[in-house]
Design a protein around this motif. Structure first.
Motif, short mmCIF file in Angstrom:
data_model
loop_
_atom_site.label_atom_id
_atom_site.label_comp_id
_atom_site.label_asym_id
_atom_site.label_seq_id
_atom_site.Cartn_x
_atom_site.Cartn_y
_atom_site.Cartn_z
N PRO A 75 6.26 16.39 43.40
CA PRO A 75 7.00 17.76 43.15
C PRO A 75 8.23 18.71 43.84
N LEU A 76 8.14 18.04 44.86
CA LEU A 76 8.98 18.92 45.89
C LEU A 76 10.34 18.03 46.36
N GLY A 77 10.11 16.72 45.99
CA GLY A 77 11.38 15.70 45.66
C GLY A 77 12.09 16.21 44.68
N ARG A 78 11.90 16.97 43.96
CA ARG A 78 13.05 17.76 42.74
C ARG A 78 13.57 18.16 43.16
N VAL A 79 13.05 19.31 43.45
CA VAL A 79 13.35 20.65 44.03
C VAL A 79 14.46 20.63 45.21
N PRO A 269 7.14 21.69 36.27
CA PRO A 269 7.38 21.81 34.64
C PRO A 269 6.49 21.30 33.60
N ILE A 270 5.17 21.69 33.48
CA ILE A 270 4.13 21.23 32.81
C ILE A 270 4.66 21.49 31.05
N ARG A 271 5.42 22.57 30.95
CA ARG A 271 5.57 22.54 29.50
C ARG A 271 6.78 21.81 28.95
N SER A 272 7.26 21.22 29.62
CA SER A 272 8.20 20.36 29.43
C SER A 272 7.57 18.78 28.51
N ILE A 399 17.84 14.58 26.75
CA ILE A 399 18.07 14.24 28.23
C ILE A 399 18.57 14.89 28.90
N HIS A 400 18.92 15.80 29.65
CA HIS A 400 18.72 16.45 29.79
C HIS A 400 17.74 17.06 30.92
N LYS A 401 16.42 16.89 29.61
CA LYS A 401 15.49 17.65 29.96
C LYS A 401 14.13 16.78 30.85
N ALA A 402 14.88 15.28 31.49
CA ALA A 402 14.72 14.18 30.98
C ALA A 402 13.85 14.08 32.72
N THR A 403 14.99 14.78 33.79
CA THR A 403 14.02 14.87 35.27
C THR A 403 12.74 15.46 35.86
N LEU A 404 13.16 16.87 34.54
CA LEU A 404 12.00 18.01 34.69
C LEU A 404 10.52 17.07 34.02
#
Length: 753
Positions: A75-79, A269-272, A399-404
């Protein structure tokens, strides 16, 4: 011309290698070495153990901590890449991975090896979501489905190549060269990445703060898990090194999920994922990840402990595994946009179930060529389901939340994988001990059949030239070796049965994924500016979605009602009955033996003959006298081992007599179930030889000692004690058995309490 990559721009010049291939190589050689090392490390544990003078238990620490560190880094990679830029994050952690590889190359003890593996795992985890989304977006729209081939053949291929390299290391008895390959891959990634990845502008970076509380809690969870996962196999859940830390990790996890839902920009972002499509995709990805762990552990165990082929054959197995992965990549590339992830998941899951069904009864005499094909099917099936589930989750929705969604999925997947591997090790260890105790109970020194087999083996070895003492020792050693191999084999059968169940879960999740819709395609079609058509499609889509929602509610209610009825039925059965299938039809037996050495005469018995007690059934004549051969009991001849005129030795078994008029059942009842069992309890009996009939019986005798007391085998299959539930023999009368019921047949009993 230029290609936008997640907010960055990579210049593309004619006549050069396509940039998407360059980015793919940067992706493959950044965190692919972590997968490579995981598999090669498993196969190289023996030579690492010998090289660093470590125990088997010591080698768990580098493996466990490296996998946990990887899961923490994901998860740190995305952040970090969003906060500081892809180029800066990528190059920084490539250098950190390089440092870890150098430490491992020159490691001199368990601490240095563990420290290097933690650095490698953590940096590879950060690199995972730093560069993987960039790699997907780097592919031009027309060839974006090629990303599937790269992801399956490249990333899963890293695991297969790692296993192949591990088998090579075993054959040459050397392991440090594997870290040299990691160093070379890091240098390659740094040099290419430095020249290819551009700097991002400040306005292209994320402005929201890092979730420090989530990072702290997740780090504490990882730290709390290290002790239980490294001590579980050896000491079990009851150890103070295990359960308190697991409890602490669970409490931290609950608090982490609570804070994750409250914060606007959480670390994970588990809720995603909270929708039907992402949930089904997550189940597909997570279960296939666990199946991959089971497949690797089971394959290595069967090959090394049961089949024991030459090292070259180990390499062949993983080459076929890689071939299956490549085939899966080709199929997914061609069919993903046409069928969707659900259909591909169903295909891959069926391959997994097929292989699991074959392997749950695998034996030492299995054909190696059949295993090659099954390894290919397994590699292709697992990789197809995992990638389909992961990609289907990322593309399911906005699609904008695909990374999440991708970040949440891969974090959950890798943490479950990091925890699941030690749990599976504990499961194998315990099942091995349980099956060994079961074998001990069967190899009873008072059992006439066991005595006959041991005597025959000793006699054969004596005839081959060994002394009597050597023959007895060799026979005892052979029994122990075969018992341990049998216990190990049955433990892996249990593991592969688990793989079948997970394969079924994968199939169900894949069906759910297919039912909820094919989802977004990788290769996007040109948008048509037809408002009416768009509105009609939207209305139809909403209608379909409503139908699916109703259907899933109905299915959910049916499942809930089924679970309630199943729970009530299970509780009732457990409270009122004791069941076991560890039971056999038995009868009182006696041997007819030769009273002296000589020639057997007047022998007219045959199998099925009925004789009376003390009846003369033949004579043994030597040069001086003729002695009568008599039966010790009334019964039926069930085994005739002599012929008239045969020369016999004193005490030699000539025939076996059984009292067929008074058959009974010997059932082995667990000590934990014995407290409510009493003489006189009624029993329902089913015999495999006559399954259509349920016989009645009554408990007439309860043993005074567990079966293991009389075993000829030593107490434990390993140096570490594992508490195993013992079994006590219970004698059950068998009322009015049919002619189909014979001594030795398997039976199932249901005792009414």
């Amino acid at each position: 011309m230029s290609q936008p990559l997640d907010g960055i721009t990579v210049p593309a010049k004619k006549g050069r290698v396509p940039k998407y291939l360059v980015i793919s190589l940067l992706t493959l050689f950044s965190f692919g070495p972590q997968y490579f090392l995981n598999l090669s490390y498993i196969l190289n544990q023996v030579i690492i153990q010998n090289g660093l003078q470590l125990s088997t238990h010591d080698l768990l620490l580098p493996s466990v901590t490296s996998n946990l560190a990887f899961a923490l880094g994901v998860p740190l990679g995305r952040v970090l890449s969003g906060k500081y830029g892809i180029r800066k994050t990528y190059l920084t952690f490539i250098l950190i991975f390089l440092a870890g590889s150098v430490i491992d190359l020159f490691s001199w003890n368990i601490l240095s090896l563990t420290f290097g593996r933690i650095i490698q795992g953590f940096s590879a985890g950060i690199l995972f979501l730093t560069i993987l989304p960039v790699s997907l977006k780097a592919y031009p729209n027309k060839v974006r489905n090629l990303f599937l081939f790269f992801a399956i053949a490249g990333l899963f291929g890293s695991s297969a190549v790692g296993a192949f390299a591990g088998s090579v290391s075993l054959s040459i008895d050397s392991w440090r060269w594997l870290f040299i390959l990691n160093i070379l891959s890091s240098l390659f990634c740094f040099s290419i990445g430095y020249n290819v990845l551009p700097n991002q502008k400040p306005e292209q970076l994320d402005q929201y703060p890092i979730d420090r509380k989530g990072l702290l809690l997740l780090s504490l969870i990882v730290i709390a898990l290290v002790s239980p996962l490294t001590h579980l196999q050896q000491e079990g859940f009851g150890s103070l090194y295990v359960w308190p830390f697991l409890l602490a990790a669970f409490m931290l996890l609950v608090f982490f999920i609570y804070t994750d839902y409250r914060i606007e920009h959480p670390l994970v972002p588990i809720r995603s994922l909270w929708a039907a499509k992402p949930i089904f995709g997550m189940i597909m990805a997570v279960t296939s990840h666990v199946v991959l762990i089971i497949a690797i552990a089971g394959t290595n165990g069967i090959l090394v402990n049961v089949i024991n082929p030459p090292f070259a054959y180990l390499a062949y197995f993983y080459l076929w595994f890689f071939a299956g992965i490549v085939g899966s990549g080709i199929i997914a590339t061609l069919l993903y946009d046409k069928t969707g992830p659900g259909i591909l998941g169903i295909i891959g899951s069926l391959f997994v179930v097929f292989v699991g069904m074959e392997w749950k009864t695998i034996g030492a005499d299995v054909s190696l060529h059949a295993l090659y094909i099954q390894m290919a099917c397994l590699g292709g099936g697992v990789s197809m389901v995992l990638i389909s589930g992961a990609l289907g989750t990322a593309l399911a929705g906005d699609i904008h939340k695909a990374t999440l969604r991708s970040a949440a999925l891969h974090t959950v997947r890798n943490f479950i994988g990091a925890i699941g591997a030690p749990l599976l090790g504990w499961f194998l260890y315990r099942m091995n001990a349980i099956h060994y105790e079961h074998v001990r109970g069967q190899v009873n020194q008072l059992d006439p059949e066991v005595q006959r087999e041991m005597a025959a083996s000793v006699q054969h070895l004596v005839h081959s030239g060994l002394s009597l003492a050597e023959a007895k020792n060799s026979t005892a050693l052979s029994i122990v070796v075969n018992a341990r191999k049998t216990a190990v084999l049955h433990a892996y059968h249990d593991l592969f049965s688990m793989m079948v169940l997970l394969g079924i879960v994968m199939t169900v999740a894949s069906v759910g994924k297919a039912v909820t819709g094919k989802g977004r395609s990788l290769v996007q079609k040109e948008m048509r500016q037809d408002v009416i058509s768009t509105n009609i499609k939207t209305i139809k889509g909403e209608a379909k979605q409503m139908k699916r929602l109703i259907m899933f509610n109905i299915i959910g209610m049916i499942v809930l009602v089924g679970l309630v009825f199943g729970g009530v039925y299970y509780y009732y059965e457990a409270e009122h009955f004791v069941k076991t299938d560890d039971a056999k039809v038995a009868a009182d037996m006696a041997q007819i033996t030769a009273p002296a050495s000589g020639k057997l005469t007047d022998w007219t018995l045959h199998e099925g003959s009925t004789i009376a007690q003390n009846a003369a059934v033949g004579k043994v004549t030597d040069s001086e006298q003729a002695l009568s051969v008599t039966s010790l009991m009334k019964g039926t001849i069930i085994k005739n081992e002599a012929m008239n005129g045969q020369l016999v030795q004193a005490g030699e078994a000539l025939a076996q007599t059984a009292d067929m008029d008074h058959l009974y059942i010997t059932a082995n009842i667990k000590e934990t179930d014995l407290q409510d069992v009493e003489k006189g309890d009624s029993v329902d009996i089913t015999v495999d030889g006559d399954k259509e009939t349920t016989f009645k019986g009554t408990i007439v005798e309860i043993g005074y000692a567990a079966n293991s007391v009389f075993s000829v085998l030593p107490q434990s299959a390993s140096a570490n004690y594992t508490k195993v539930t013992q079994k006590v023999p219970v004698k059950i009368s068998l009322q009015n058995p049919s002619a189909k019921v014979l001594p030795g047949m398997n039976a199932e009993v249901k005792i009414s309490l």
